[in-house]
Design an enzyme around this catalytic site. Structure first.
Site, PDB file in Angstrom:
ATOM      1  N   GLU A  46       0.814  -1.336   0.018  1.00 39.66           N
ATOM      2  CA  GLU A  46       0.055   0.090  -0.048  1.00 39.66           C
ATOM      3  C   GLU A  46       0.824   1.328   0.066  1.00 39.66           C
ATOM      4  O   GLU A  46       0.545   2.402  -0.428  1.00 39.66           O
ATOM      5  CB  GLU A  46      -1.013   0.089   1.230  1.00 39.66           C
ATOM      6  CG  GLU A  46      -2.161  -0.959   1.273  1.00 39.66           C
ATOM      7  CD  GLU A  46      -1.734  -2.197   1.739  1.00 39.66           C
ATOM      8  OE1 GLU A  46      -0.675  -2.615   1.935  1.00 39.66           O
ATOM      9  OE2 GLU A  46      -2.602  -3.053   1.705  1.00 39.66           O
ATOM     10  N   PHE A  50     -11.716  -7.399  13.692  1.00 38.16           N
ATOM     11  CA  PHE A  50     -10.672  -7.802  12.915  1.00 38.16           C
ATOM     12  C   PHE A  50     -10.280  -6.774  12.098  1.00 38.16           C
ATOM     13  O   PHE A  50     -11.004  -6.158  11.208  1.00 38.16           O
ATOM     14  CB  PHE A  50     -10.985  -9.069  12.359  1.00 38.16           C
ATOM     15  CG  PHE A  50     -10.100  -9.533  11.201  1.00 38.16           C
ATOM     16  CD1 PHE A  50      -8.722  -9.938  11.635  1.00 38.16           C
ATOM     17  CD2 PHE A  50     -10.115  -9.447  10.004  1.00 38.16           C
ATOM     18  CE1 PHE A  50      -7.596 -10.349  10.917  1.00 38.16           C
ATOM     19  CE2 PHE A  50      -9.185  -9.992   8.985  1.00 38.16           C
ATOM     20  CZ  PHE A  50      -7.904 -10.619   9.546  1.00 38.16           C
ATOM     21  N   GLN A  51      -8.987  -6.452  11.956  1.00 36.84           N
ATOM     22  CA  GLN A  51      -8.485  -5.383  11.094  1.00 36.84           C
ATOM     23  C   GLN A  51      -8.989  -4.052  11.246  1.00 36.84           C
ATOM     24  O   GLN A  51      -9.166  -3.158  10.453  1.00 36.84           O
ATOM     25  CB  GLN A  51      -8.632  -5.790   9.545  1.00 36.84           C
ATOM     26  CG  GLN A  51      -7.517  -6.935   9.166  1.00 36.84           C
ATOM     27  CD  GLN A  51      -7.657  -7.071   7.721  1.00 36.84           C
ATOM     28  OE1 GLN A  51      -8.244  -6.942   6.992  1.00 36.84           O
ATOM     29  NE2 GLN A  51      -6.434  -7.715   7.522  1.00 36.84           N
ATOM     30  N   LYS A 107     -17.514  -0.758   6.146  1.00 37.79           N
ATOM     31  CA  LYS A 107     -18.158  -1.749   5.141  1.00 37.79           C
ATOM     32  C   LYS A 107     -19.561  -1.594   4.827  1.00 37.79           C
ATOM     33  O   LYS A 107     -20.180  -1.768   3.894  1.00 37.79           O
ATOM     34  CB  LYS A 107     -17.757  -2.980   5.576  1.00 37.79           C
ATOM     35  CG  LYS A 107     -17.983  -4.283   4.676  1.00 37.79           C
ATOM     36  CD  LYS A 107     -17.316  -5.582   4.897  1.00 37.79           C
ATOM     37  CE  LYS A 107     -17.451  -6.258   3.666  1.00 37.79           C
ATOM     38  NZ  LYS A 107     -16.773  -7.710   3.967  1.00 37.79           N
ATOM     39  N   MET A 157      24.509   8.776   2.782  1.00 42.04           N
ATOM     40  CA  MET A 157      24.219  10.110   3.242  1.00 42.04           C
ATOM     41  C   MET A 157      24.443   9.960   4.667  1.00 42.04           C
ATOM     42  O   MET A 157      24.966  10.858   5.287  1.00 42.04           O
ATOM     43  CB  MET A 157      22.875  10.575   3.080  1.00 42.04           C
ATOM     44  CG  MET A 157      22.660  11.781   3.687  1.00 42.04           C
ATOM     45  SD  MET A 157      23.856  13.054   2.940  1.00 42.04           S
ATOM     46  CE  MET A 157      22.901  13.879   1.532  1.00 42.04           C
TER      47      MET A 157
HETATM   48  C1  LIG Z   1      12.338   5.786   5.558  1.00 44.59           C
HETATM   49  C2  LIG Z   1      13.806   6.285   5.885  1.00 44.59           C
HETATM   50  N1  LIG Z   1      14.734   5.720   6.976  1.00 44.59           N
HETATM   51  C3  LIG Z   1      15.775   6.118   7.159  1.00 44.59           C
HETATM   52  C4  LIG Z   1      16.235   7.421   6.668  1.00 44.59           C
HETATM   53  C5  LIG Z   1      17.492   8.084   6.752  1.00 44.59           C
HETATM   54  N2  LIG Z   1      18.403   8.293   5.779  1.00 44.59           N
HETATM   55  C6  LIG Z   1      18.561   9.129   5.031  1.00 44.59           C
HETATM   56  S1  LIG Z   1      19.426   9.073   3.865  1.00 44.59           S
HETATM   57  C7  LIG Z   1      19.857   7.544   4.278  1.00 44.59           C
HETATM   58  C8  LIG Z   1      20.759   6.520   3.280  1.00 44.59           C
HETATM   59  C9  LIG Z   1      19.915   6.324   2.031  1.00 44.59           C
HETATM   60  O1  LIG Z   1      21.049   5.322   1.228  1.00 44.59           O
HETATM   61  P1  LIG Z   1      20.722   5.011  -0.155  1.00 44.59           P
HETATM   62  O2  LIG Z   1      19.595   4.974  -0.371  1.00 44.59           O
HETATM   63  O3  LIG Z   1      21.698   3.969  -0.512  1.00 44.59           O
HETATM   64  O4  LIG Z   1      21.082   6.673  -0.799  1.00 44.59           O
HETATM   65  P2  LIG Z   1      22.822   7.044  -0.947  1.00 44.59           P
HETATM   66  O5  LIG Z   1      22.802   8.026   0.350  1.00 44.59           O
HETATM   67  O6  LIG Z   1      23.814   6.018  -0.699  1.00 44.59           O
HETATM   68  O7  LIG Z   1      22.769   7.661  -2.203  1.00 44.59           O
HETATM   69  C10 LIG Z   1      18.988   7.092   5.257  1.00 44.59           C
HETATM   70  C11 LIG Z   1      19.281   5.877   5.987  1.00 44.59           C
HETATM   71  C12 LIG Z   1      15.351   7.963   5.782  1.00 44.59           C
HETATM   72  N3  LIG Z   1      15.347   9.313   5.223  1.00 44.59           N
HETATM   73  N4  LIG Z   1      14.184   7.309   5.389  1.00 44.59           N
END
Ligand SMILES: Cc1ncc(C[n+]2csc(CCOP(=O)(O)OP(=O)(O)O)c2C)c(N)n1
Ligand SMILES: [Mg+2]
Lengths: 584, 177
Positions: free
Chosen positions: A51, A113-114, A163, A485
């Site tokens: 979803e 449920f749900q 529902k 990042m």
């Molecule tokens: C759902 C979610 N969880 C954690 C984060 C924290 N976060 C921001 S950037 C990042 C790394 C993303 O890794 P990747 O997709 O490999 O991108 P890169 O920075 O390596 O280009 C994380 C864990 C986030 N923004 N969103």
């Protein structure tokens, strides 16, 4: 003539009358009744694999079309799976209508449920939500939902449908515009700016010696790109476009400075810092733009145009607040300026300012160190090649992380609505489903998703949806084997103590995974392979393509303003840092 | 706590009388990090509308922000910030005081001085009520404390603008606030 319909039939008919052509969703117990009349409807339903994907697809669709995206899911776990995209849409002001099933009215409150308290859970991540208690209310509630989602500051609206409400009979009726308005006495968005404030803004603009147009996503929401261009050219002022506004002003326009903020370019950041007037259009002084607020643009007066009165003075007190629709207000400001100029008033001389800004641009172009033959592939290089090889009008979607910042930095956005990303919430996993939604909204365009290896693993299964539904998108995975990042922050601010950021270069096998999902998979490991791979990907249009670029894990995003620090202390690329005195 | 406090503001919020409205309003306060000092809610002269009287404890600039955020709620129709000096405020308090029969007369006398009411009398305790301005209730509560309060409940204040000349003319047009 009274026509009897079930609530479900009324719901689908109401959606048709609202002009909905596509619903992204996945059925289940409580929403089942609504899926039956859908079989007889011209509305296209796209069956997702999760979803959250439906929500982001609806967002991608809305981003590129300006029309509200629609998602429909069942109760309980399906509704909670929608929370992330709802919050994402709320933060980025994306018009969206989400329909959730709910347990029958007689079971509400019994932990059936749900059952979950969907309106309670989503209250703080929607612009508005409603639990519909009788089938007769459905047409009005649907009309209200679309009205609220698309007017004022756009946002997501959720309708929760028990529902039995879907099953019960109702007498069909279709409320008029004025019925809708009368039923919402507390909802009257202001669209026209105050004439006195508009005059005042025009006066400040003519007096300013160092103006900057600070352009945010509101300009795109208001479809004000043409008006913005006219204003910028009239006053000959430099323009910065925030992460949410990339494309609102063409990157190839001589007045465009590109993106400001935490990973903005040095010129855009510094021009804002040194400005004496920020003409703020549909932007909200986000912390990722301002850096430390009390040292942000210290000498600037502020004109703040925003349709949301609560943005006025939330972060920075404006000298001239204007509540209204960006397009209407910009047009009024242009008119006021033309009147004043025709009446003999003169604009202050901004030529010294412009040459200072040009100086910064020459000194501080975006920079990365090209790889030597045999070295690891640079992610920025891949993006440059992708940008240069992509057909005009290509829509670029991105995930969240380093690859997102590089995408925004290195792409040339010359057209509005060609950039789709998760700005306010920063939702990893956004790009693949958003790209699918964007392709559904603009099937005539090439849609590229630039994703990280981390992000891709959160929602990649929607490529199965893309394959089954024949929605061909292209995905560039910049695989740096890291949550890059986060790795960058640990390198710079946690003494290179890398904690739980290493993913794996080999796992998963992105090519096999792509193939398993019905896509073409391509792996690129060296600079020499880049162009051919992109060319091949661009030539395939009957299937989705995933290109995995194995890129340098150590590459960092520059410039960078560390969180909470002043924009004056922007960290430049090491190759440029010796020149930083020129930023004064 | 009292009227003179600089960070004390009264918001009179007219909302549609619908399910979930109070949750929206209180949820907004929680989400944006504002404290509600007291809150009273009931339907108005128009049964389709309710009035929520909220006493907020904030400095003035976040108050502007909370008013604007509140106004964004679709169910919120009108918000007036009432200046305590130019509004009438009332609050109701009920208190049960532990007092032996021989000292009961003192509490009765006190209640009479404040023009309160005796609601119930037991052998060891008495329940009294008082309505009036919040300051008057503060004073009364303070004096009752000397005897030993068993239970006490205040309603939170309700307020309307004073009928100065300007307000009277607005009343003529159908809206007093
Ligand atoms: C759902 C979610 N969880 C954690 C984060 C924290 N976060 C921001 S950037 C990042 C790394 C993303 O890794 P990747 O997709 O490999 O991108 P890169 O920075 O390596 O280009 C994380 C864990 C986030 N923004 N969103
Ligand atoms: Mg990565």
């Amino acid at each position: 003539m009274t026509e009897k319909l079930t609530g479900a039939q009324a719901l689908i008919r109401a959606l048709e009358l609202e002009g909905v052509d596509t619903i992204f969703g996945l059925p289940g117990g409580c929403i089942l009744p609504a899926y039956d009349p859908l079989l007889d409807s011209p509305i296209r339903h796209i069956l997702v694999r999760h979803e959250q994907g439906a929500g982001h697809m609806a967002e991608g669709y809305a981003h590129v079309t300006g029309r509200p995206g629609v998602a429909m899911v069942t109760s309980g776990p399906a509704a909670t799976n929608m929370v992330t995209p709802l919050c994402d849409a709320y933060m980025d002001s994306i018009p969206m209508v989400c329909i959730t099933g709910q347990v029958p009215t007689t079971a509400i409150g019994t932990d059936a449920f749900q059952e979950c308290d969907t309106v309670g859970i989503t209250r703080s991540v929607t612009k508005h939500n409603e639990l519909i208690m009788t089938a007769d209310d459905i047409p009005l509630m649907v009309r209200q939902a679309f009205h609220i989602a698309t007017t004022g500051r756009p946002g997501p609206v959720l309708l929760d449908l028990p529902k039995d409400v879907l099953q019960n009979q109702m007498t069909w009726h279709w409320p008029t515009d004025s019925d809708v308005e009368d039923s919402l006495p507390g909802y009257r968005p202001t669209t026209k700016g105050h004439p006195r404030m508009i005059k005042e803004a025009a006066r400040l603009i003519l007096e300013s010696k160092q103006p900057v147009l600070y352009v945010g996503g509101g300009v795109l929401k208001a479809r004000a790109a043409d008006a913005l261009r006219e204003l910028a050219e009239l006053i000959d002022a430099p323009v910065v476009t925030t992460l949410m506004a990339r494309g609102a002003f063409p990157d190839d326009h001589p007045l465009c400075l590109g993106m400001p903020g935490m990973h903005g370019n040095a010129t855009a950041i510094t021009a804002m810092q040194k400005s004496d007037l920020l003409i703020t259009l549909g932007a909200r002084f986000d912390d990722r733009i301002t850096g430390r607020v009390n040292s942000f643009a210290p000498d600037a007066k502020i004109i703040h145009v925003d349709i949301d009165p609560a943005e006025q003075g939330k972060v920075r007190r404006p000298d001239v607040p204007i509540v209204g629709d960006c397009r209407l207000v910009i047009e009024e400001i242009i008119k006021a300026l033309r009147d004043m100029l025709a009446g003999g008033e003169k604009q202050a001389d901004i030529s010294a300012w412009k040459s200072r800004v040009s100086g910064w641009r020459e000194q501080f172009p975006l920079h990365y160190t090209q790889s030597e033959p045999g070295d690891a592939l640079k992610p920025q290089y891949c993006l440059e090649k992708l940008r240069d090889a992509s057909p005009e009008g290509t829509i670029l979607c991105s995930g969240v992380g380093q690859h997102q910042m590089w995408s925004s930095q290195y792409w040339k956005f010359n057209e509005p609505y060609t950039w789709v990303n998760s700005g306010g919430l920063g939702t990893m996993g956004f790009s693949v489903p958003a790209a699918i939604g964007a392709k559904v909204g603009r099937p005539d365009r090439t849609v590229w998703a630039v994703d990280g290896d981390g992000c891709f693993q959160m929602t990649a299964q929607e490529l199965v949806t893309a394959s089954v539904e024949r929605i061909p998108i292209k995905v560039a995975v910049l695989n740096n084997s890291y949550l890059g990042m986060v790795r960058q922050w640990q390198e710079m601010f946690y003494e290179e103590r890398y904690s739980e950021v290493y993913l794996s270069p080999e796992l998963p096998d992105f090519v096999k995974w792509a193939e398993a999902m019905g896509c073409v998979g391509i792996r690129v490991e060296s600079p020499e392979e880049v162009e051919a791979a992109i060319e091949k990907a661009n030539s395939i249009d009957d299937r989705s393509v995933v290109v995995e670029f194995r890129v340098d894990a150590g590459e960092k995003v520059f410039p960078m303003v560390p969180a909470g620090q002043s924009n004056d202390d922007v960290i430049l690329h090491p190759a440029q840092s010796s020149q930083r005195e020129f930023l004064r | 706590m009292s009227n003179g406090h600089p960070a004390h503001h009264i918001l009179s919020v007219l909302v549609e009388n619908r399910p979930g409205v109070l949750a929206r309003v209180s949820g907004l306060f929680a989400r944006r990090g504002y404290n509600i000092f007291s809150l009273a809610v009931a339907p108005t002269e128009d049964p389709a509308m309710s009035r929520i009287t909220i006493v907020v404890d904030v400095e003035s600039s976040p108050l502007e922000q909370i008013v604007k955020q509140l106004f964004k709620l679709v169910d919120v129709v009108k918000i007036s910030e009432l200046d305590p000096r130019r509004s009438v405020e009332r609050e109701l308090m009920i208190a049960t005081v532990r007092v032996p029969a021989e000292e009961r007369g003192q509490v009765v006398e006190l209640t009479n001085i404040f023009e309160g009411k005796i609601l119930a009398v037991g052998t060891e305790a008495i329940t009294v009520s008082l309505d009036g301005s919040p300051e008057k209730l503060d004073d009364f509560e303070e004096l009752l404390r000397g005897y030993g309060i068993v239970e006490l409940q205040r309603t939170g204040r309700v307020a309307l603008p004073k009928l100065d000349k300007e307000a009277r003319s607005r009343v003529a047009k159908g809206k007093a606030s």
